[in-house]
Design a protein around this motif. Sequence first.
Motif, PDB file in Angstrom:
ATOM      1  N   MET A 102      27.588  72.312 -21.699  1.00 38.46           N
ATOM      2  CA  MET A 102      26.220  72.138 -22.200  1.00 38.46           C
ATOM      3  C   MET A 102      25.253  72.156 -21.027  1.00 38.46           C
ATOM      4  SD  MET A 102      25.657  71.736 -25.543  1.00 38.46           S
ATOM      5  CE  MET A 102      24.148  70.792 -25.535  1.00 38.46           C
ATOM      6  N   ILE A 103      24.230  73.038 -21.107  1.00 31.89           N
ATOM      7  CA  ILE A 103      23.247  73.185 -20.042  1.00 31.89           C
ATOM      8  C   ILE A 103      21.861  72.983 -20.644  1.00 31.89           C
ATOM      9  CG2 ILE A 103      22.385  74.700 -18.209  1.00 31.89           C
ATOM     10  CD1 ILE A 103      24.998  76.354 -18.635  1.00 31.89           C
ATOM     11  N   GLY A 104      21.008  72.263 -19.936  1.00 30.54           N
ATOM     12  CA  GLY A 104      19.640  72.047 -20.400  1.00 30.54           C
ATOM     13  C   GLY A 104      18.642  72.609 -19.408  1.00 30.54           C
ATOM     14  N   LEU A 105      17.713  73.436 -19.884  1.00 27.40           N
ATOM     15  CA  LEU A 105      16.616  73.970 -19.062  1.00 27.40           C
ATOM     16  C   LEU A 105      15.322  73.392 -19.617  1.00 27.40           C
ATOM     17  CD1 LEU A 105      15.495  75.960 -16.908  1.00 27.40           C
ATOM     18  CD2 LEU A 105      15.436  77.691 -18.718  1.00 27.40           C
ATOM     19  N   TYR A 106      14.590  72.591 -18.802  1.00 25.87           N
ATOM     20  CA  TYR A 106      13.381  71.956 -19.321  1.00 25.87           C
ATOM     21  C   TYR A 106      12.193  72.185 -18.382  1.00 25.87           C
ATOM     22  CZ  TYR A 106      13.944  68.097 -15.979  1.00 25.87           C
ATOM     23  OH  TYR A 106      14.050  67.349 -14.836  1.00 25.87           O
ATOM     24  N   GLY A 107      11.014  72.104 -18.949  1.00 27.07           N
ATOM     25  CA  GLY A 107       9.772  72.308 -18.209  1.00 27.07           C
ATOM     26  C   GLY A 107       8.608  72.273 -19.178  1.00 27.07           C
ATOM     27  N   MET A 108       7.380  72.190 -18.656  1.00 27.83           N
ATOM     28  CA  MET A 108       6.209  72.068 -19.526  1.00 27.83           C
ATOM     29  C   MET A 108       6.018  73.324 -20.382  1.00 27.83           C
ATOM     30  SD  MET A 108       2.662  72.771 -17.531  1.00 27.83           S
ATOM     31  CE  MET A 108       2.491  71.078 -17.100  1.00 27.83           C
ATOM     32  N   LEU A 121       2.946  64.726 -14.472  1.00 28.60           N
ATOM     33  CA  LEU A 121       3.783  65.008 -13.301  1.00 28.60           C
ATOM     34  C   LEU A 121       3.877  63.759 -12.445  1.00 28.60           C
ATOM     35  CD1 LEU A 121       2.118  68.415 -12.326  1.00 28.60           C
ATOM     36  CD2 LEU A 121       4.166  68.082 -13.735  1.00 28.60           C
ATOM     37  N   GLU A 122       5.079  63.443 -11.988  1.00 28.90           N
ATOM     38  CA  GLU A 122       5.272  62.306 -11.095  1.00 28.90           C
ATOM     39  C   GLU A 122       4.981  62.730  -9.660  1.00 28.90           C
ATOM     40  OE1 GLU A 122       9.224  60.825 -11.959  1.00 28.90           O
ATOM     41  OE2 GLU A 122       8.335  59.008 -12.794  1.00 28.90           O
ATOM     42  N   VAL A 123       4.079  62.019  -8.993  1.00 27.21           N
ATOM     43  CA  VAL A 123       3.802  62.280  -7.577  1.00 27.21           C
ATOM     44  C   VAL A 123       4.816  61.550  -6.723  1.00 27.21           C
ATOM     45  CG1 VAL A 123       2.095  62.071  -5.732  1.00 27.21           C
ATOM     46  CG2 VAL A 123       1.351  62.546  -8.076  1.00 27.21           C
ATOM     47  N   ASN A 124       5.039  60.289  -7.023  1.00 31.18           N
ATOM     48  CA  ASN A 124       6.053  59.455  -6.375  1.00 31.18           C
ATOM     49  C   ASN A 124       6.334  58.289  -7.304  1.00 31.18           C
ATOM     50  OD1 ASN A 124       3.860  57.585  -5.901  1.00 31.18           O
ATOM     51  ND2 ASN A 124       3.326  58.800  -4.093  1.00 31.18           N
ATOM     52  N   ASP A 125       6.979  57.256  -6.782  1.00 29.93           N
ATOM     53  CA  ASP A 125       7.323  56.113  -7.633  1.00 29.93           C
ATOM     54  C   ASP A 125       6.093  55.350  -8.098  1.00 29.93           C
ATOM     55  OD1 ASP A 125       9.967  56.706  -7.364  1.00 29.93           O
ATOM     56  OD2 ASP A 125      10.328  55.312  -5.699  1.00 29.93           O
ATOM     57  N   GLU A 126       4.971  55.505  -7.406  1.00 25.17           N
ATOM     58  CA  GLU A 126       3.794  54.687  -7.700  1.00 25.17           C
ATOM     59  C   GLU A 126       2.655  55.448  -8.356  1.00 25.17           C
ATOM     60  OE1 GLU A 126       2.772  53.006  -3.947  1.00 25.17           O
ATOM     61  OE2 GLU A 126       4.350  51.473  -4.041  1.00 25.17           O
TER      62      GLU A 126
END
Length: 928
Positions: free
Chosen positions: A175-181, A459-464
């Motif tokens: 099973m392979i998943g390809l994800y994106g906006m 979109l995540e820039v970093n943890d914060e």
Amino acid sequence: MDILNGFLSDVLKEVVCGAVNQLQYSFCFNSFVKELEKEKENLIETKISVKDRVIHAQRQTLKTAEVIDKWLENANTSSESVNRLLRETNTKKSCFFEFCPNWIWRYRLGKKLAIKKADLQKIIQEGRQYIQLERIASIPSNTFDILTEKSINFDSRKNAFDQLVKALKDDGIAMIGLYGMGGCGKTTLAMEVKKIAEAEHLFDKVVFVPVSSTVEVPRIQEKLASSLQYQFPENQEMERAQRLCMRLTQENKILMILDDVWEKLDFGSIGIPSSEYRKGCKILITTRLEEVCNSMDCQKNIYLPILTDEESWTLFQNKALISKDTPENIKHLAKSISNECKGLPVAIVAVASSLKGKKEVIWHSALNKLRSSKPINISRGLQDPYMCLKLSFDNLDTEEAKSLFLLCSVFPEDYEISVECLIRCAIGLGVTGEVHSYEEARTEVIAAKIKLVSSCLMLEVNDECVKMHDLVRDVAHWIAKNENKMIKCEVEKDVSLEEGPIRYLWCVKFPDSMDCSNLEFLSIQTNLEVSDGIFERMGKLRVLIITNKSIPTQLLTMSFKSLINVRCLVLQYWKLRDISFVRDMKKLQSLSFHNCSWPSFLDLQTDVAVTTLTNLKLLEFISCDIESNIFEEIKRIPFLEEFYIYKDNNYWNDPKEESVKFSNSFSVSQMLQRYGIVLGYSSFRNSYRFQEFCSCERTLVMNYFDISNEVIKGLAKKAKELSVGNIEGGAKNMMPDIFKIEEGMNELKELKMHNCEEIECLIDNSSNLSKMGNIFSKLRYMEIFNINHLKTLWHGCPRVNGCFEKMEELYIRDCPQLISLFTYVIAPTNDKTKKSEDQFTHGHLMPSKIFQNLQKMELFNCGELRHVFSASITGSLTQLKILTIEECNMLEQIFEDALPPTHHEETNEIVEEDVQSSSGTFSILHIS
């Protein structure tokens, strides 16, 4: 006589003809052989065609008639008989010493050949009636190429493409998943993978099935069946699932590409065999949601990013037919428009295609509309991407995620949004409903944030920090406008008045004439004075952030008293006369002051008002200059769950005095869940620097620590990050003199200590070796410096497992009396070997897991240190990569021998020798 002659003539003709017919078996022998070989080929072709029909029927899960099976059996028997005859013809038969053919043998065999030829013709004629002469032609694999344009190969796609192909060739991945906006090119890439799989014959069959946001099982079943040239005889969904399962299990190797999946699919209801019976089958899903990949147990998740600027421009030129002959002014506009599409292929293709061949004035209009962040319709140019992204929004399954999505869009383009700020604003706006527990509300907002990130809407820039893609942000504004919840952000100019009430506003100047009766969120980032009267018309305002971007000036707060619905208030870089206005904010949940100053926190005459702030859950002071003692008033707030204070030594001369004030005045509420108390951070090697909003969980940093104060000890005991200096009160160790050894401080993840003159070790269980609970079991980072009397980290007998197991980084500096990391106490056996309890002795334990995750260690200026690691610990140092030792002049060994080491004059030579003879795990070793 004539009659007799005629009769004899006919008889003679028959005799002659019969003789000739018989003779042809001998004289025309080679012709009979060739004719039989031809009929044999006809039979083979007929057999193949009949077999194809049988296979086709099986693929349709139909059972063929017994007469066809009988015919195939007879045909196989005849084929074998023909093969025997033809092999016999290859045997040369002759007489008269090989000079003359054997006519009798030829006659007999030729006759058999003729008879077999006739038999074959009958069999072939019978078989042809079992052949299905008309059948739906399968679609050639290159038809998709004919219908669609060739995609352009980009480096940003190559990584994802290579990962996909590698996963397809890996027998261990099913099973392979390809994800994106939405609109980033997942379907196009999946089709490219399909072509490669077919071209390289990786699978016997490759099928491509669009799923879409609304799962319609019958439609998916039909798509799968159509790809397999299969037709269902039933109409019932469950019966079709069983039929489809029968069909799929017939394939040895098959790749199923399920495109545009929005939720976990029930393979059983569709007819896709379970993983147990799917041995020759791989499944590739494309989705906008990473959580779909996880819920469907994808063994490989692959993220497809947006395009880079260069790739965007290349694609735009291709779709808009920009060439070297295109006028420079058009090229300039095209480049700017390409940049506005922000790397989203669906937007680039839509906009570029709609502008192809248009006049310059149309290009100007398009650029202006894109820059104004207004939904545009350039020949329906943005309809596809807007609807594409709105579909992502519509399919968010929680109202919290949808509300948070709209909130994120009020921040400026490319703004890195503090997650902590987002949490507080979302809670203030009621995204999580009524707040009973701030911690529970915080958890719900974080869950919504994770959902947006996994949906590629954020979109995540970093943890914060997180941010929004510009086109996604524009779609959010469009959605809000359609729902009559207008969102406006003006970072450079005055807010323009538009029809419809504004709900969320970020601005640099607030127009007095604006209708703000429905305003719920307001952030003013200004270099000017803020008009006090504007707040009187904001009866529904729930979140207010006012930031002074110039030299701190006076903020008028008279009209703040009308903000009775405010839940979240943030004031940054202001001078305040007082903040007694908060007593009227009965619904206030979080209150933050950043770089503010005022003479008093609350007027002491308003004590009753302070106790009425029953909804205040969070209070924060970041680098504030406050003349009075705030701690005495803070403890009057009844239900405070989170408290953050960050003060640098620059704001007072005596850190001890400030710490004493805090220690003696502040009391810990039983409701307190999170805290970040940083008083005098600059004494520490790694300074604590908070972002715009403090996001620590439980942090205590104090330059003065009096162990007699139970409030401070209570905060330190629960802390996850603890930094202390100048411990006073006669403690020789942290445990058991300050904290109970059986409690272990097992929540602590980071520990820093400095300038603690009386401390001789961190843990001492030598007086009671039975107390062997886990201690520092979650500690990952430890920094100890300038502790003059420190002799060891642990004196006594640490547990083999559970202590320091998570430690990753360890730094010890300027501890001149340190003799060993661990000094073990051996139980006394007689008077001669008995040691006093105060004396540090060396012993050895069985192999332990202490430091099993240690990756980096630095030792500096530890003059009495003889060896670094004891023999019992050496085997656990499998992760150690960097070891730095400086100015440890008495060092004899890195790894202690089981027996006392012999004397060596050259210390560095011994160290190098020990390193080479030990585990050899270091990637960097520095000794000086």
